[in-house]
Motif scaffolding. Structure first.
Motif, PDB file in Angstrom:
ATOM      1  N   ALA A   6       0.822  -1.211   0.000  1.00 50.00           N
ATOM      2  CA  ALA A   6       0.000   0.000   0.000  1.00 50.00           C
ATOM      3  C   ALA A   6       0.854   1.259   0.000  1.00 50.00           C
ATOM      4  O   ALA A   6       0.778   2.074   0.916  1.00 50.00           O
ATOM      5  CB  ALA A   6      -0.928  -0.010   1.213  1.00 50.00           C
ATOM      6  N   PRO A  30      -3.695   3.221  -1.297  1.00 54.45           N
ATOM      7  CA  PRO A  30      -4.944   2.830  -0.648  1.00 54.45           C
ATOM      8  C   PRO A  30      -5.997   3.944  -0.609  1.00 54.45           C
ATOM      9  O   PRO A  30      -7.178   3.680  -0.460  1.00 54.45           O
ATOM     10  CB  PRO A  30      -4.510   2.453   0.775  1.00 54.45           C
ATOM     11  CG  PRO A  30      -3.221   3.147   0.988  1.00 54.45           C
ATOM     12  CD  PRO A  30      -2.576   3.314  -0.353  1.00 54.45           C
ATOM     13  N   VAL A  50      -6.399  -2.207   0.831  1.00 55.21           N
ATOM     14  CA  VAL A  50      -5.775  -2.901  -0.305  1.00 55.21           C
ATOM     15  C   VAL A  50      -6.205  -4.371  -0.354  1.00 55.21           C
ATOM     16  O   VAL A  50      -6.569  -4.899  -1.407  1.00 55.21           O
ATOM     17  CB  VAL A  50      -4.231  -2.784  -0.214  1.00 55.21           C
ATOM     18  CG1 VAL A  50      -3.553  -3.711  -1.196  1.00 55.21           C
ATOM     19  CG2 VAL A  50      -3.816  -1.346  -0.469  1.00 55.21           C
TER      20      VAL A  50
END
Ligand code: IMP
Length: 186
Positions: A6, A30, A50
């Motif tokens: 992420a 994200p 995510v």
């Protein structure tokens, strides 16, 4: 094995790739607000966003920052925006030095929390610390953020003078990543 990370931070992606050579790393933003009061909570917010659309795979997110003892743990989760928005590294570093003017206790530590969701959907959090102290003036031009002001324990030079290779051996992120690696390869 695929690992969804992420972040779009190239520095972090390179370090993760180096420590987890067997993984096919995909990066993803994200796009969530980091509203938790601690690093682990923010890492979990990001990894859940995510992992939600990558079931059956590993996902990873990290959150990190600097905690200064004499400032009650500040800047902490506000490290990136300590001096306000928009985020400015020179302004953050200047404010940190100002808030420590005349303060003898310079003890500080970097913390990195890494949150993981495994292919079965279970959540894990590992944490790494790097203890040290805040210098009286910046030095060095390697690294990023508070690196010119942070002198790790056992050294007399800042992270920004020590450079990336030396820093990665002892950094909060290096330590958290080593713990993540042990968990993922167990
Ligand atoms: P993030 O985890 O990338 O959101 O990092 C938050 C903030 O903490 C960064 O913007 C930096 O100000 C600070 N920070 C985290 N890790 C480091 C580091 O290794 N060196 C210097 N500053 C760091």
């Amino acid at each position: 094995m695929k690992l969804n990370v992420a972040t779009h931070n190239a520095h972090k992606l390179r370090e993760i790739g180096e420590i987890l050579p067997g993984f096919e790393i995909a990066s993803e933003d994200p796009d969530v607000e980091e509203t938790a009061p601690d690093f682990a909570g923010n890492a979990l917010i990001k990894v859940r966003a995510v992992a939600a659309h990558h079931q059956g795979e590993w996902s990873m997110a990290d959150d990190s920052g600097l905690e200064v003892r004499a400032l009650g743990g500040a800047p902490g989760v506000r490290s990136a925006r300590y001096a306000g928005e928009p985020c400015s590294t020179p302004a953050n570093n200047a404010l940190l030095l100002k808030n420590l003017e005349g303060v003898e206790d310079r003890a500080a530590r970097f913390t990195c929390a890494i949150a993981l969701v495994d292919p079965e959907g279970r959540e894990h959090v590992v944490t790494g610390h790097c203890p040290g102290r805040i210098a009286h003036e910046p030095s060095g031009d390697a690294g990023f953020g508070y690196d010119p002001l942070f002198i790790p324990d056992g050294y007399d030079k800042s992270f920004a003078v020590l450079g990336e290779v030396e820093k990665n051996k002892i950094s909060h992120r290096g330590r958290a990543l080593a713990a993540a690696r042990a968990l993922m390869l167990a």
